[in-house]
Design a protein around this motif. Structure first.
Motif, PDB file in Angstrom:
ATOM      1  N   UNK A 149       0.844  -1.201   0.000  1.00 38.88           N
ATOM      2  CA  UNK A 149       0.000   0.000   0.000  1.00 38.88           C
ATOM      3  C   UNK A 149       0.873   1.243   0.000  1.00 38.88           C
ATOM      4  N   UNK A 150       0.550   2.161  -0.882  1.00 42.86           N
ATOM      5  CA  UNK A 150       1.254   3.437  -0.899  1.00 42.86           C
ATOM      6  C   UNK A 150       0.228   4.558  -1.013  1.00 42.86           C
ATOM      7  N   UNK A 151       0.601   5.713  -0.494  1.00 37.49           N
ATOM      8  CA  UNK A 151      -0.329   6.831  -0.417  1.00 37.49           C
ATOM      9  C   UNK A 151       0.192   8.037  -1.176  1.00 37.49           C
ATOM     10  N   UNK A 152      -0.757   8.879  -1.583  1.00 37.27           N
ATOM     11  CA  UNK A 152      -0.426  10.104  -2.292  1.00 37.27           C
ATOM     12  C   UNK A 152      -1.244  11.231  -1.687  1.00 37.27           C
TER      13      UNK A 152
ATOM     14  N   UNK B  45     -14.930  12.655  -8.934  1.00 43.21           N
ATOM     15  CA  UNK B  45     -16.247  12.244  -8.422  1.00 43.21           C
ATOM     16  C   UNK B  45     -16.313  10.738  -8.140  1.00 43.21           C
ATOM     17  N   UNK B  46     -15.180  10.066  -8.240  1.00 40.23           N
ATOM     18  CA  UNK B  46     -15.111   8.643  -7.946  1.00 40.23           C
ATOM     19  C   UNK B  46     -14.386   8.423  -6.623  1.00 40.23           C
ATOM     20  N   UNK B  47     -14.701   7.351  -5.930  1.00 42.09           N
ATOM     21  CA  UNK B  47     -14.092   7.080  -4.630  1.00 42.09           C
ATOM     22  C   UNK B  47     -13.186   5.854  -4.662  1.00 42.09           C
ATOM     23  N   UNK B  48     -13.462   4.940  -5.573  1.00 42.39           N
ATOM     24  CA  UNK B  48     -12.672   3.706  -5.611  1.00 42.39           C
ATOM     25  C   UNK B  48     -12.715   3.125  -7.017  1.00 42.39           C
ATOM     26  N   UNK B  49     -11.557   2.575  -7.456  1.00 43.15           N
ATOM     27  CA  UNK B  49     -11.504   1.880  -8.745  1.00 43.15           C
ATOM     28  C   UNK B  49     -10.619   0.656  -8.611  1.00 43.15           C
ATOM     29  N   UNK B  50     -10.938  -0.347  -9.398  1.00 40.09           N
ATOM     30  CA  UNK B  50     -10.179  -1.590  -9.383  1.00 40.09           C
ATOM     31  C   UNK B  50      -9.697  -1.894 -10.792  1.00 40.09           C
ATOM     32  N   UNK B  51      -8.504  -2.492 -10.865  1.00 44.00           N
ATOM     33  CA  UNK B  51      -7.988  -2.979 -12.134  1.00 44.00           C
ATOM     34  C   UNK B  51      -7.098  -4.164 -11.828  1.00 44.00           C
TER      35      UNK B  51
ATOM     36  N   UNK C 222      -9.885  10.193  -1.679  1.00 40.65           N
ATOM     37  CA  UNK C 222     -10.629  10.945  -0.672  1.00 40.65           C
ATOM     38  C   UNK C 222     -10.352  12.428  -0.915  1.00 40.65           C
ATOM     39  N   UNK C 223     -11.264  13.089  -1.606  1.00 41.59           N
ATOM     40  CA  UNK C 223     -11.029  14.493  -1.971  1.00 41.59           C
ATOM     41  C   UNK C 223     -11.113  15.407  -0.750  1.00 41.59           C
ATOM     42  N   UNK C 224     -11.820  14.985   0.287  1.00 48.06           N
ATOM     43  CA  UNK C 224     -11.908  15.826   1.487  1.00 48.06           C
ATOM     44  C   UNK C 224     -10.570  15.866   2.211  1.00 48.06           C
ATOM     45  N   UNK C 225      -9.834  14.758   2.145  1.00 46.61           N
ATOM     46  CA  UNK C 225      -8.510  14.694   2.772  1.00 46.61           C
ATOM     47  C   UNK C 225      -7.396  14.968   1.761  1.00 46.61           C
ATOM     48  N   UNK C 226      -7.768  15.153   0.497  1.00 49.13           N
ATOM     49  CA  UNK C 226      -6.790  15.367  -0.572  1.00 49.13           C
ATOM     50  C   UNK C 226      -5.738  14.244  -0.548  1.00 49.13           C
ATOM     51  N   UNK C 227      -6.225  13.035  -0.621  1.00 48.80           N
ATOM     52  CA  UNK C 227      -5.306  11.899  -0.595  1.00 48.80           C
ATOM     53  C   UNK C 227      -5.862  10.744  -1.413  1.00 48.80           C
ATOM     54  N   UNK C 228      -4.935   9.884  -1.835  1.00 44.02           N
ATOM     55  CA  UNK C 228      -5.274   8.696  -2.592  1.00 44.02           C
ATOM     56  C   UNK C 228      -4.372   7.570  -2.125  1.00 44.02           C
ATOM     57  N   UNK C 229      -4.835   6.341  -2.289  1.00 40.00           N
ATOM     58  CA  UNK C 229      -3.991   5.204  -1.984  1.00 40.00           C
ATOM     59  C   UNK C 229      -4.041   4.205  -3.128  1.00 40.00           C
ATOM     60  N   UNK C 230      -2.920   3.521  -3.307  1.00 40.43           N
ATOM     61  CA  UNK C 230      -2.809   2.443  -4.291  1.00 40.43           C
ATOM     62  C   UNK C 230      -2.468   1.173  -3.540  1.00 40.43           C
ATOM     63  N   UNK C 231      -3.285   0.154  -3.698  1.00 41.59           N
ATOM     64  CA  UNK C 231      -3.068  -1.150  -3.081  1.00 41.59           C
ATOM     65  C   UNK C 231      -2.775  -2.156  -4.172  1.00 41.59           C
ATOM     66  N   UNK C 232      -1.667  -2.864  -4.018  1.00 43.09           N
ATOM     67  CA  UNK C 232      -1.337  -3.978  -4.910  1.00 43.09           C
ATOM     68  C   UNK C 232      -1.494  -5.249  -4.091  1.00 43.09           C
ATOM     69  N   UNK C 233      -2.404  -6.110  -4.479  1.00 41.50           N
ATOM     70  CA  UNK C 233      -2.617  -7.340  -3.720  1.00 41.50           C
ATOM     71  C   UNK C 233      -1.779  -8.479  -4.288  1.00 41.50           C
ATOM     72  N   UNK C 234      -1.448  -9.435  -3.419  1.00 42.50           N
ATOM     73  CA  UNK C 234      -0.706 -10.640  -3.820  1.00 42.50           C
ATOM     74  C   UNK C 234       0.481 -10.290  -4.708  1.00 42.50           C
ATOM     75  N   UNK C 235       1.401  -9.495  -4.175  1.00 39.89           N
ATOM     76  CA  UNK C 235       2.494  -8.952  -4.982  1.00 39.89           C
ATOM     77  C   UNK C 235       3.380 -10.045  -5.575  1.00 39.89           C
ATOM     78  N   UNK C 236       3.975  -9.703  -6.707  1.00 34.79           N
ATOM     79  CA  UNK C 236       4.884 -10.598  -7.430  1.00 34.79           C
ATOM     80  C   UNK C 236       6.213  -9.889  -7.637  1.00 34.79           C
ATOM     81  N   UNK C 237       7.245 -10.636  -7.950  1.00 34.30           N
ATOM     82  CA  UNK C 237       8.556 -10.033  -8.202  1.00 34.30           C
ATOM     83  C   UNK C 237       8.475  -8.986  -9.311  1.00 34.30           C
TER      84      UNK C 237
END
Lengths: 115, 111
Positions: free
Chosen positions: B20-23, B52-58, B66-81
Motif C-alpha cells: 500500500x502506498x499513499x499520495x 467524483x469517484x471514490x474507488x476503482x479496481x484494475x 478521498x477528496x476531502x482529505x486530498x489523498x489517494x492510496x494504491x493497493x497492490x494485492x498478492x504482490x509478485x517479483x
C-alpha cells in the motif's frame, strides 16, 4: 499496435553542446508531450505539441525547444547544455482534445548525460 | 514544488504480501492517475480516478480517492517479483492544465 518510440536510448554530451532527441507517438495519437525526469524525481513537464505547434509549456528556459512534423513525430532540442540537464527525457503521446490531464502513453526515454 | 507527494518513499515486501502506498496533494483536482516505472524506463499508466469517484479496481490494483482529505492510496494485492518498480501518482489540478507528478514510491518485492 506500435507504442511510443524514442531515439537515441542513451547520449553523452559536453557542456555547451546542443542535442536533439526524437519521438514517434503511439499509433493514432496526434499530441506529443516532453518531460524531464531527474534521478530520484518524478517527471517534469517541458512542453506539448499539437498540430505542429507548441500548445503548452512548463517552467523551462528557451534553451529547450521543439518541433512536431506532419506525421506527428516530434523532436526536442536543448542548446547550450548544462550539467543540470543530465536526466531521462520522456516523450508521451495522447489524443487531443483529451489534453495533458488525460492518460499519457510514455516512451522508454532517452538518458542524457552532460559532462 | 510538486503537487503530489507519495508515502512511503520506499517499501520492501515479501512476494504474496500486499503493498500500500499513499499520495497526498494540495489543491483540488480533476483526476488523479497512478503510473509504474521499471528501472528508469518509461512510465506505464495503471489507473485514472476522477474527482467524483471514490474507488476503482484494475486486476490486482485498487485505488481509493478521498477528496476531502486530498489523498489517494494504491493497493497492490498478492504482490509478485514483477511488481518491483517505482510508482508515481500524478494529479490533474483544477487550476492547471497539466499533470503534476510526485517523487514516487520505490517498491521492492522479495522472492
Amino acid at each position: 499496435d506500435a507504442g511510443v518510440t524514442q531515439s537515441p536510448t542513451h547520449l553523452i554530451k559536453t557542456r555547451g553542446q546542443q542535442v536533439t532527441l526524437r519521438c514517434s507517438p503511439k499509433s493514432g495519437h496526434d499530441t506529443v508531450s516532453w518531460y524531464q525526469q531527474a534521478l530520484g524525481q518524478g517527471p517534469q513537464f517541458i512542453f506539448q505539441y499539437y498540430e505542429e505547434e507548441e500548445r503548452q509549456r512548463g517552467n523551462f528556459p528557451d534553451r529547450f525547444s521543439g518541433h512536431q512534423f506532419p506525421n506527428y513525430s516530434s523532436e526536442l532540442n536543448v542548446n547550450a547544455l548544462l550539467l543540470g540537464d543530465s536526466a531521462l527525457y520522456l516523450c508521451a503521446s495522447s489524443l487531443a482534445p483529451g489534453g495533458l490531464q488525460e492518460t499519457q502513453y510514455f516512451g522508454p526515454g532517452t538518458r542524457l548525460l552532460v559532462l | 514544488s510538486q503537487q503530489g507527494e507519495e508515502d512511503p518513499q520506499a517499501l520492501s515486501i515479501q512476494e504474496g504480501e500486499n503493498a500500500t502506498m499513499n499520495c497526498s496533494y494540495k489543491t483540488s483536482i480533476n483526476n488523479l492517475q497512478w503510473y509504474r516505472q521499471n528501472s528508469g524506463r518509461g512510465l506505464v499508466h495503471l489507473i485514472l480516478i476522477r474527482s467524483n469517484e471514490r474507488e476503482k479496481h484494475s486486476g490486482r490494483l485498487r485505488v481509493t480517492l478521498d477528496t476531502s482529505k486530498k489523498s489517494s492510496s494504491l493497493l497492490i494485492t498478492a504482490s509478485r517479483a514483477a511488481d518491483t518498480a517505482s510508482y508515481f501518482c500524478a494529479t490533474a489540478p483544477s487550476n492547471d492544465y497539466k499533470l503534476s507528478f510526485g517523487a514516487g514510491t520505490t517498491v521492492t518485492v522479495r522472492a
